[in-house]
Write an enzyme that holds these catalytic residues in place. Structure first.
Site, PDB file in Angstrom:
ATOM      1  CG  ASP A 100      -0.553  -5.207  -7.153  1.00 21.59           C
ATOM      2  OD1 ASP A 100      -1.004  -4.382  -6.337  1.00 21.59           O
ATOM      3  OD2 ASP A 100      -1.262  -5.986  -7.806  1.00 21.59           O
TER       4      ASP A 100
ATOM      5  CG  ASP B  42      -3.615  -5.008  -2.536  1.00 18.64           C
ATOM      6  OD1 ASP B  42      -4.668  -4.437  -2.877  1.00 18.64           O
ATOM      7  OD2 ASP B  42      -2.728  -5.338  -3.341  1.00 18.64           O
TER       8      ASP B  42
END
Length: 182
Positions: free
Chosen positions: A133, A146
């Site tokens: 991330d 995402d």
């Protein structure tokens, strides 16, 4: 005997083209997501990079869990869920009769597939890998996959609200109907 125009709209060849479109979108998304993660890994040890002040920043993190780091001690179970999601989305996407549904499934498939790749092949090991991330927006840190998953869910939510079926007779509606498949 000629087929009416409406029957051609849901022909097997159209369904196949829409499925291929969903697969192509998913493959493109996997490529973009993995390339951006490759770039983000280079941020290791660096201070966050402000993109829009402190509202949006690039900051490398590794997530062993699901959304919001839920289930961090069950990474292998999340790997199984991701594999099941990829299989299920692929199976259902084969029936789409609408470009909008193909886009929704393509986004969902690409997001799930790239998370599965992270789980399978990233450290700390096979089926226990952590998702990279790096897009920090307020209380959340995510990645391109995402974003695609959220947009894919939103597309599918709107299609459901408009009563546009994934496949079937309602997709044969006349072009002037307001709830016609996109």
């Amino acid at each position: 005997m000629d087929q009416p125009a409406d029957d051609r709209a849901v022909s097997p060849s159209r369904t196949s083209r829409l499925f291929l479109m969903a697969l192509a979108l998913a493959a493109g998304l996997v490529a973009v997501d993995q390339l951006t993660k490759w770039w983000a890994v280079g941020l290791a040890g660096r201070a966050p990079i402000n993109v829009i002040g402190e509202l949006v920043r690039f900051r490398l993190t590794y997530n062993p869990g699901a959304a919001f780091s839920i289930g961090t001690e069950y990474t292998w179970v999340l790997t199984l869920f991701a594999a099941a999601a990829v299989g299920t989305i692929t199976y259902v996407a084969r029936r789409v009769t609408s470009r909008a549904w193909a886009v929704g499934f393509g986004l969902m498939l690409g997001g799930a597939a790239t998370h599965l790749l992270d789980r399978l092949f990233r450290e700390p090991g096979f089926a226990r890998g952590h998702v990279v991330d790096f897009i920090d927006y307020g209380p959340f840190v995510g990645n391109v996959a995402d974003i695609a998953l959220v947009v894919g869910v939103a597309v599918m939510f709107v299609l459901n609200l408009r009563n546009i079926p994934v496949s079937g007779p309602a997709a044969k509606a006349s072009p002037d109907r307001s709830d016609d498949a996109a």
